[in-house]
Design a protein around this motif. Structure first.
Motif, PDB file in Angstrom:
ATOM      1  N   ARG A 112       0.999  -1.485   0.296  1.00 33.27           N
ATOM      2  CA  ARG A 112      -0.029  -0.065   0.092  1.00 33.27           C
ATOM      3  C   ARG A 112       0.548   1.646   0.209  1.00 33.27           C
ATOM      4  O   ARG A 112       0.508   2.105  -0.783  1.00 33.27           O
ATOM      5  CB  ARG A 112      -0.909  -0.067   1.325  1.00 33.27           C
ATOM      6  N   ARG A 113       2.030   1.449   0.734  1.00 33.00           N
ATOM      7  CA  ARG A 113       2.596   2.216   0.883  1.00 33.00           C
ATOM      8  C   ARG A 113       3.032   2.474  -0.234  1.00 33.00           C
ATOM      9  O   ARG A 113       3.842   3.725  -0.757  1.00 33.00           O
ATOM     10  CB  ARG A 113       4.322   2.075   2.059  1.00 33.00           C
ATOM     11  N   LEU A 114       3.843   1.489  -0.974  1.00 31.11           N
ATOM     12  CA  LEU A 114       3.974   1.696  -2.458  1.00 31.11           C
ATOM     13  C   LEU A 114       3.836   2.096  -2.906  1.00 31.11           C
ATOM     14  O   LEU A 114       4.064   3.103  -4.280  1.00 31.11           O
ATOM     15  CB  LEU A 114       5.458   0.303  -2.726  1.00 31.11           C
ATOM     16  N   THR A 115       2.433   1.134  -3.598  1.00 32.01           N
ATOM     17  CA  THR A 115       1.321   2.088  -4.748  1.00 32.01           C
ATOM     18  C   THR A 115       1.200   3.613  -4.289  1.00 32.01           C
ATOM     19  O   THR A 115       0.912   4.393  -5.539  1.00 32.01           O
ATOM     20  CB  THR A 115       0.100   1.452  -4.891  1.00 32.01           C
ATOM     21  N   ASP A 116       0.983   4.095  -3.294  1.00 26.75           N
ATOM     22  CA  ASP A 116       0.809   5.925  -2.630  1.00 26.75           C
ATOM     23  C   ASP A 116       1.618   6.067  -3.580  1.00 26.75           C
ATOM     24  O   ASP A 116       1.218   6.861  -3.166  1.00 26.75           O
ATOM     25  CB  ASP A 116       0.282   5.271  -1.165  1.00 26.75           C
ATOM     26  N   ALA A 117       3.185   5.516  -3.182  1.00 23.66           N
ATOM     27  CA  ALA A 117       3.781   6.650  -4.109  1.00 23.66           C
ATOM     28  C   ALA A 117       4.079   6.607  -5.493  1.00 23.66           C
ATOM     29  O   ALA A 117       5.232   7.109  -6.147  1.00 23.66           O
ATOM     30  CB  ALA A 117       5.363   5.999  -3.271  1.00 23.66           C
ATOM     31  N   GLY A 118       3.236   6.077  -5.733  1.00 19.10           N
ATOM     32  CA  GLY A 118       3.387   5.660  -7.004  1.00 19.10           C
ATOM     33  C   GLY A 118       3.857   4.542  -7.951  1.00 19.10           C
ATOM     34  O   GLY A 118       4.182   4.328  -9.103  1.00 19.10           O
ATOM     35  N   LEU A 119       4.204   3.355  -7.346  1.00 20.03           N
ATOM     36  CA  LEU A 119       5.423   2.815  -8.495  1.00 20.03           C
ATOM     37  C   LEU A 119       4.300   2.007  -8.483  1.00 20.03           C
ATOM     38  O   LEU A 119       3.017   1.153  -8.120  1.00 20.03           O
ATOM     39  CB  LEU A 119       5.923   2.017  -6.586  1.00 20.03           C
ATOM     40  N   GLY A 120       4.476   0.490  -9.259  1.00 15.37           N
ATOM     41  CA  GLY A 120       4.002  -0.419  -9.990  1.00 15.37           C
ATOM     42  C   GLY A 120       3.675  -1.251  -8.928  1.00 15.37           C
ATOM     43  O   GLY A 120       5.568  -1.383  -8.711  1.00 15.37           O
ATOM     44  N   VAL A 121       3.149  -1.594  -8.434  1.00 14.19           N
ATOM     45  CA  VAL A 121       3.649  -2.851  -7.418  1.00 14.19           C
ATOM     46  C   VAL A 121       2.718  -5.044  -7.824  1.00 14.19           C
ATOM     47  O   VAL A 121       1.360  -4.760  -8.140  1.00 14.19           O
ATOM     48  CB  VAL A 121       3.206  -3.035  -6.164  1.00 14.19           C
ATOM     49  N   THR A 122       3.858  -5.579  -7.245  1.00  8.54           N
ATOM     50  CA  THR A 122       2.704  -6.608  -7.502  1.00  8.54           C
ATOM     51  C   THR A 122       2.768  -8.295  -6.468  1.00  8.54           C
ATOM     52  O   THR A 122       4.517  -8.057  -5.865  1.00  8.54           O
ATOM     53  CB  THR A 122       3.405  -8.073  -8.253  1.00  8.54           C
ATOM     54  N   VAL A 123       1.910  -7.909  -5.559  1.00  4.50           N
ATOM     55  CA  VAL A 123       2.650  -8.786  -4.389  1.00  4.50           C
ATOM     56  C   VAL A 123       2.182  -9.877  -4.874  1.00  4.50           C
ATOM     57  O   VAL A 123       0.909 -10.835  -5.435  1.00  4.50           O
ATOM     58  CB  VAL A 123       0.993  -8.476  -3.355  1.00  4.50           C
ATOM     59  N   LEU A 124       3.439 -11.428  -5.083  1.00  7.79           N
ATOM     60  CA  LEU A 124       2.694 -12.444  -4.788  1.00  7.79           C
ATOM     61  C   LEU A 124       2.959 -13.311  -3.436  1.00  7.79           C
ATOM     62  O   LEU A 124       2.860 -13.175  -2.238  1.00  7.79           O
ATOM     63  CB  LEU A 124       4.086 -13.294  -5.330  1.00  7.79           C
ATOM     64  N   GLU A 125       1.805 -14.515  -3.262  1.00 12.52           N
ATOM     65  CA  GLU A 125       1.053 -14.711  -2.355  1.00 12.52           C
ATOM     66  C   GLU A 125       1.043 -16.364  -2.618  1.00 12.52           C
ATOM     67  O   GLU A 125       0.524 -17.349  -3.709  1.00 12.52           O
ATOM     68  CB  GLU A 125       0.184 -14.401  -1.604  1.00 12.52           C
ATOM     69  N   ALA A 126       2.037 -17.424  -1.768  1.00 12.13           N
ATOM     70  CA  ALA A 126       1.772 -18.703  -2.412  1.00 12.13           C
ATOM     71  C   ALA A 126       0.358 -19.740  -1.988  1.00 12.13           C
ATOM     72  O   ALA A 126       0.000 -20.441  -3.066  1.00 12.13           O
ATOM     73  CB  ALA A 126       3.441 -19.506  -1.325  1.00 12.13           C
ATOM     74  N   ALA A 127       0.233 -19.193  -1.084  1.00 12.37           N
ATOM     75  CA  ALA A 127      -1.574 -19.748  -0.707  1.00 12.37           C
ATOM     76  C   ALA A 127      -2.752 -19.537  -1.807  1.00 12.37           C
ATOM     77  O   ALA A 127      -2.819 -17.696  -2.096  1.00 12.37           O
ATOM     78  CB  ALA A 127      -1.837 -19.778   0.708  1.00 12.37           C
ATOM     79  N   PRO A 128      -3.259 -20.122  -1.936  1.00 15.16           N
ATOM     80  CA  PRO A 128      -5.071 -19.628  -2.234  1.00 15.16           C
ATOM     81  C   PRO A 128      -5.651 -18.335  -1.489  1.00 15.16           C
ATOM     82  O   PRO A 128      -7.202 -17.933  -2.150  1.00 15.16           O
ATOM     83  CB  PRO A 128      -5.756 -20.262  -2.831  1.00 15.16           C
ATOM     84  N   TYR A 129      -5.328 -17.861  -0.799  1.00 13.48           N
ATOM     85  CA  TYR A 129      -5.307 -16.293   0.101  1.00 13.48           C
ATOM     86  C   TYR A 129      -4.698 -15.799   0.624  1.00 13.48           C
ATOM     87  O   TYR A 129      -3.751 -15.919   0.572  1.00 13.48           O
ATOM     88  CB  TYR A 129      -6.595 -17.054   1.045  1.00 13.48           C
ATOM     89  N   VAL A 130      -5.353 -14.821   1.152  1.00 15.03           N
ATOM     90  CA  VAL A 130      -4.031 -13.983   1.664  1.00 15.03           C
ATOM     91  C   VAL A 130      -4.265 -14.048   3.209  1.00 15.03           C
ATOM     92  O   VAL A 130      -5.563 -14.299   3.833  1.00 15.03           O
ATOM     93  CB  VAL A 130      -4.973 -12.362   1.526  1.00 15.03           C
ATOM     94  N   GLY A 131      -3.134 -13.328   4.153  1.00 16.37           N
ATOM     95  CA  GLY A 131      -3.429 -13.235   5.585  1.00 16.37           C
ATOM     96  C   GLY A 131      -2.358 -13.910   5.962  1.00 16.37           C
ATOM     97  O   GLY A 131      -2.225 -13.881   7.206  1.00 16.37           O
ATOM     98  N   GLY A 132      -1.367 -14.919   4.693  1.00 14.47           N
ATOM     99  CA  GLY A 132      -0.665 -15.737   5.995  1.00 14.47           C
ATOM    100  C   GLY A 132      -1.360 -16.714   6.544  1.00 14.47           C
ATOM    101  O   GLY A 132      -1.837 -17.160   7.251  1.00 14.47           O
ATOM    102  N   ARG A 133       0.202 -16.323   8.301  1.00  8.60           N
ATOM    103  CA  ARG A 133      -1.113 -17.237   9.221  1.00  8.60           C
ATOM    104  C   ARG A 133      -1.948 -16.228  10.170  1.00  8.60           C
ATOM    105  O   ARG A 133      -2.519 -17.364  10.707  1.00  8.60           O
ATOM    106  CB  ARG A 133      -0.041 -16.777  10.689  1.00  8.60           C
TER     107      ARG A 133
END
Length: 443
Positions: A29-50
């Protein structure tokens, strides 16, 4: 300094964040707010981790046992979490000792500490002490609630168990109230945690009520993910290596970028970034039982002071959040800490139901175990001395964040994500603001 970002290049993102837990989502969120293009990769089929919630037959079952507090600055200022609904637990905690339960209330409120303590002293002979002892606890917590953070952090740093004896309270109160409460807040039954972090956890407890997210723990990362630009998060993508300019994935090949933020758990981060120090961990097992009738009408946190059974603390989850079970069913969520968490599940469940019957003063033999989640690395240990601002910049273009870099809490994970993003923005030569270290509000 990194090269200027290509903000509109659809073939290559500026920053890849590995891990869609709250740390990675905060960084994104902080990086996108600065105008950067961001991709978040998550191994699980859902967000949140633990910080995830399983949905089983109408139940919502958290895999972790984090409590949140409404006073948390990190929760208030994180985009998306303005929609977060917190369901408070009852004031204070119920302490079970010597076959009896006694409530210790939060010290802040309309009644003065001595009046509150007298009202709570339900018997002339209490295993935790009478009105005077409870008044001392209330006074101690009131002072801690009002104390500036820098004064708390200026205290000598020793293991929390050692520091408790120097707080000016009777030993029966320390052992009967503060120790089991801190064990629940920190997931640390032996209290090896830094005394400064323990004091900060008690301070947060004294300032506001413990709460749980409506709908389950996964609500927090889900709201954070929804606040990101569409398409930012890609689930089901497992990273196997990371460098300053790319991430190699197991099934999607090599993804190029200008910087990488590793926002996984401590062990996965150490595998992606060889040489990263791996902390010790506190194991936990979260047990979810269902029953027809609630053993208690209120959502009180019940803690065990006798330490003669496997359960550290427990709460009737549906008393706080009705959405966690189907209509007509009660959900009781309990946490087992330390060595007992490693017991075989059948053995642990049997012992836990006996113990829960004692804690609630109810018949628990017929309770049904809906689910159990054991995590041997649930909470990174914060041994004294604990560095609450562990480095997040590995080198220009490569960063790491997570609860293992700040404090072992949801708030610590969020702050570490902000710090990692600030470091990346600094290397990009873009405006950034430093993020303060998190204070551990609740485990």
């Amino acid at each position: 300094m990194l090269s200027s970002p290509a903000r509109h290049n659809t073939d290559r993102t500026d920053v890849i964040v590995v891990g869609a837990g709250v740390a990675g989502l905060a960084a994104a969120r902080r990086l996108t707010d600065a105008g950067l293009g961001v991709t978040v990769l998550e191994a699980a089929p859902y967000v949140g981790g633990r910080m995830s919630t399983d949905r089983v037959d109408g139940f919502r079952l958290d895999r972790t046992a984090h409590f949140l507090t409404p006073s948390s600055a990190e929760l208030r200022r994180t985009p998306g979490l303005e929609k977060l609904a917190l369901r408070p637990l009852s004031h204070g905690v119920l302490v079970r000792q010597g076959g009896r339960s006694q409530r210790f209330a939060e010290p802040r409120g309309a009644r003065g500490p001595l009046t509150a303590a007298r009202a709570l002293a339900s018997a002339a002979r209490s295993p935790l002490g009478g009105a005077l002892d409870q008044a001392r606890v209330a006074s101690f917590l009131n002072r801690l609630a009002a104390m500036p953070t820098d004064r708390v952090l200026a205290r000598p740093e020793v293991p929390a168990a050692q520091a408790l004896g120097a707080r000016g309270l009777p030993s029966r109160t320390v052992e009967g109230f503060l120790r089991p409460l801190l064990a629940a807040l920190l997931s640390d039954p032996e209290l090896i945690t830094s005394s400064r972090c323990a004091d900060l956890a008690l301070q947060a407890f004294a300032r506001s009520r413990l709460s749980v997210p409506a709908g389950g723990a996964s609500t927090v990362p889900e709201l954070m993910a929804e606040a990101l630009p569409p398409g930012t998060v890609r689930t089901g993508v497992r990273a196997v290596s990371a460098s300053t300019t790319s991430v190699e994935t197991a099934e999607h090949g090599r993804l190029a970028c200008r910087a990488v933020v590793v926002a996984t758990g401590a062990r996965a981060a150490a595998e992606l970034l060889p040489g990263l120090r791996l902390p010790d961990f506190h194991p936990t097992t979260v047990l979810h039982h269902t029953t027809d009738a609630p053993p208690m009408a209120e959502p009180a946190l019940v803690v065990d002071a006798d330490r003669q059974g496997p359960v550290s603390h427990t709460v009737v989850a549906t008393a706080a959040d009705r959405s966690r079970a189907p209509r007509g069913r009660t959900l009781v969520t309990s946490v087992v800490l330390g060595g007992a968490a490693r017991e075989p599940l059948s053995t642990l469940d049997k012992a836990a139901r006996v113990h829960l019957g004692e804690l609630y003063g109810a018949q628990a033999d017929g309770w049904q175990l809906v689910a159990a989640h054991h995590d041997p690395e649930a909470v990174p240990a914060m041994r004294a001395p604990h560095d609450r601002r562990r480095p997040v910049r590995v080198l220009a273009g490569l960063y790491v964040c997570g609860d293992h870099r700040d404090t072992s809490s949801v708030q610590g994970a969020i702050v570490s994500g902000g710090r990692a993003a600030a470091a990346a923005l600094r290397d990009f030569g873009l405006p950034h603001a430093e993020t303060p270290a998190a204070l551990p509000t609740a485990a």
